[in-house]
Design a protein around this motif. Sequence first.
Motif, short mmCIF file in Angstrom:
data_model
loop_
_atom_site.label_atom_id
_atom_site.label_comp_id
_atom_site.label_asym_id
_atom_site.label_seq_id
_atom_site.Cartn_x
_atom_site.Cartn_y
_atom_site.Cartn_z
N GLN A 32 -17.92 -1.22 -9.80
CA GLN A 32 -17.59 -2.64 -9.64
C GLN A 32 -17.37 -2.93 -8.15
N ASP A 33 -18.06 -3.94 -7.67
CA ASP A 33 -17.87 -4.38 -6.28
C ASP A 33 -16.43 -4.86 -6.12
N ILE A 34 -15.73 -4.29 -5.16
CA ILE A 34 -14.31 -4.67 -5.07
C ILE A 34 -14.13 -6.13 -4.64
N ARG A 35 -15.17 -6.74 -4.07
CA ARG A 35 -15.05 -8.15 -3.71
C ARG A 35 -15.04 -9.04 -4.94
N LYS A 36 -15.47 -8.48 -6.08
CA LYS A 36 -15.48 -9.28 -7.31
C LYS A 36 -14.23 -9.04 -8.14
N ALA A 37 -13.37 -8.14 -7.66
CA ALA A 37 -12.14 -7.86 -8.40
C ALA A 37 -11.00 -8.72 -7.87
N THR A 38 -10.03 -9.02 -8.72
CA THR A 38 -8.88 -9.76 -8.22
C THR A 38 -8.09 -8.85 -7.28
N LEU A 39 -7.52 -9.44 -6.25
CA LEU A 39 -6.76 -8.66 -5.28
C LEU A 39 -5.59 -7.96 -5.96
N GLN A 40 -4.98 -8.70 -6.88
CA GLN A 40 -3.84 -8.15 -7.61
C GLN A 40 -4.19 -6.83 -8.28
N SER A 41 -5.30 -6.83 -9.03
CA SER A 41 -5.66 -5.63 -9.77
C SER A 41 -6.15 -4.53 -8.82
N LEU A 42 -6.86 -4.93 -7.78
CA LEU A 42 -7.37 -3.94 -6.83
C LEU A 42 -6.22 -3.21 -6.15
N ARG A 43 -5.23 -3.99 -5.73
CA ARG A 43 -4.16 -3.39 -4.93
C ARG A 43 -3.16 -2.62 -5.77
N ARG A 44 -3.24 -2.80 -7.08
CA ARG A 44 -2.45 -1.94 -7.95
C ARG A 44 -3.15 -0.59 -8.12
N SER A 45 -4.44 -0.56 -7.82
CA SER A 45 -5.20 0.67 -7.99
C SER A 45 -5.41 1.43 -6.70
N VAL A 46 -5.14 0.77 -5.59
CA VAL A 46 -5.34 1.42 -4.29
C VAL A 46 -4.02 1.41 -3.53
N ALA A 47 -3.51 2.56 -3.21
CA ALA A 47 -2.26 2.62 -2.44
C ALA A 47 -2.56 3.11 -1.04
N VAL A 48 -1.98 2.45 -0.07
CA VAL A 48 -2.19 2.85 1.32
C VAL A 48 -0.85 3.25 1.93
N VAL A 49 -0.83 4.41 2.52
CA VAL A 49 0.34 4.81 3.29
C VAL A 49 -0.04 4.62 4.76
N GLN A 50 0.66 3.71 5.41
CA GLN A 50 0.27 3.29 6.75
C GLN A 50 0.78 4.21 7.84
N GLN A 51 0.14 4.04 8.98
CA GLN A 51 0.55 4.73 10.19
C GLN A 51 2.00 4.34 10.52
N ASP A 52 2.28 3.05 10.49
CA ASP A 52 3.63 2.57 10.80
C ASP A 52 4.27 2.07 9.51
N SER A 53 4.98 2.94 8.83
CA SER A 53 5.48 2.58 7.52
C SER A 53 6.64 1.60 7.63
N PHE A 54 6.60 0.60 6.81
CA PHE A 54 7.57 -0.48 6.87
C PHE A 54 8.64 -0.32 5.80
N LEU A 55 9.90 -0.54 6.18
CA LEU A 55 10.98 -0.47 5.20
C LEU A 55 11.64 -1.83 5.06
N PHE A 56 12.00 -2.19 3.84
CA PHE A 56 12.75 -3.41 3.62
C PHE A 56 14.23 -3.09 3.74
N THR A 57 15.02 -4.11 4.10
CA THR A 57 16.46 -3.92 4.18
C THR A 57 17.03 -3.89 2.77
N THR A 58 16.97 -2.75 2.18
CA THR A 58 17.55 -2.58 0.84
C THR A 58 17.76 -1.08 0.63
#
Length: 405
Positions: free
Chosen positions: A222-248
């Motif tokens: 499936q072309d990822i451009r045809k998938a909803t962002l919501q569903s795509l991003r639940r299936s793809v996890a990215v661990v970034q170079q500069d990891s961000f933390l929330f104040t919690t």
Amino acid sequence: LRLRATWLDLQQRLSVLTRIMEENLGGIRVVRAFAAQDHELSKFEEASKNALELAHQRVGIRVVNTSAMTFSFFAAMGLVLWVGGGKVMSGEITVGTLASFLTFMTILQMPVRQLGLMVNAFARASTCGTRLFELLDLEIAVRDAPDARELKVTDGTLRFENVSFAYPSAPMQEVLHDVSFEARRGETIGIVGPPGSGKSTLAHLIPRFYDATGGKITIDGQDIRKATLQSLRRSVAVVQQDSFLFTTTIENNIAYGDPWAKEGRIERASESAQLHNYVLGLPTGYGTVVGERGVSLSGGQRQRLSIARALMLKPAVMVFDDSTAAIDAATEQRIRSAMRRYAADRVTIIVAHRLSSLMHADKILFIEDGRVVEKGTHDELLALGGRYKALYDLQVRPGDDALSA
Ligand SMILES: Nc1ncnc2c1ncn2[C@@H]1O[C@H](COP(=O)(O)OP(=O)(O)OP(=O)(O)O)[C@@H](O)[C@H]1O
Ligand SMILES: [Mg+2]
């Protein structure tokens, strides 16, 4: 005094708002990567309601206050006229002196009143401005297609087909050219190459932080451009170079993509990311507040936390963008071996400078100037005697410990 008290209170409530907003802007990749927009929105709404109430109250007080100020100004003027008038009569000063005094007084009061307002407004406007542009730059990059559908992950095969890409800000300058590769479930793909060669860019196309400008990326065909962002991003996890933390709390930070996660899962993810022991050593454990207002974590700890956060999603594709650069080689090895359990039922993409991070990958892509110039396993690439081999000779010599570039 009343004004000052509410003013302070309002400032505080506004700062809660600003903090939520800032975290969302700063962490927008995280928010979006975890498809948690709704959650953040409701958090923001509540805080704005709070601030609005107070702002109403404050405007009321300001009306009273402004009248008081105007009143005292006229009172002062009256006093000057009274005293000054007497002095003019007795010949101590001339009418002209009194008149210019009054004029200056009038001229001076306006700027004094406005100065405070202006300083405030200027400071706010300038920070808002920069933030806003940052946000706008990101926001327009990608949208759901009108006929977007849920991404159905069955097998979990990721494929790049002749992908090329140029950033919207520099459309003539291609950063990736004709990149093709395939990764099946259980496989690990290593990506290595000089700084600026396009590795992060490649990684960011998978969760669609940007859309490819040529070719296509598919997951299970499936072309990822045809998938909803919501569903795509639940299936793809990215661990970034500069990891961000929330104040919690640490717990909430790990469970970010899944607020209803059971404690056991959080601890297991944290264990795999080699974070668990550190957290247990904290006086308040998983309840410890981190981020801007809390305990600050080291670069390596932040990265481990964001690895744990990504593991919680059970994604079909897991992307590590240089995510272990701030972690020492020994800890990294422990993370890798713990991850092998996780890697079995997903595609793992590792972008790294340190060859020891990716030499066990099933396939390694050497990227240079946005092109895949070498492709193969560690042994194949060594036998090839090209770029990879040269990098290997620089970094790792037999018997030596891995050194980072
Ligand atoms: N947001 C952006 N807008 C425009 N150009 C960008 C943007 N981000 C990166 N680039 C350009 O794209 C090219 C590739 O950058 P990228 O970050 O993908 O490199 P990289 O291989 O990840 O480098 P590093 O090893 O330093 O992390 C660089 O020339 C960079 O200047
Ligand atoms: Mg990079």
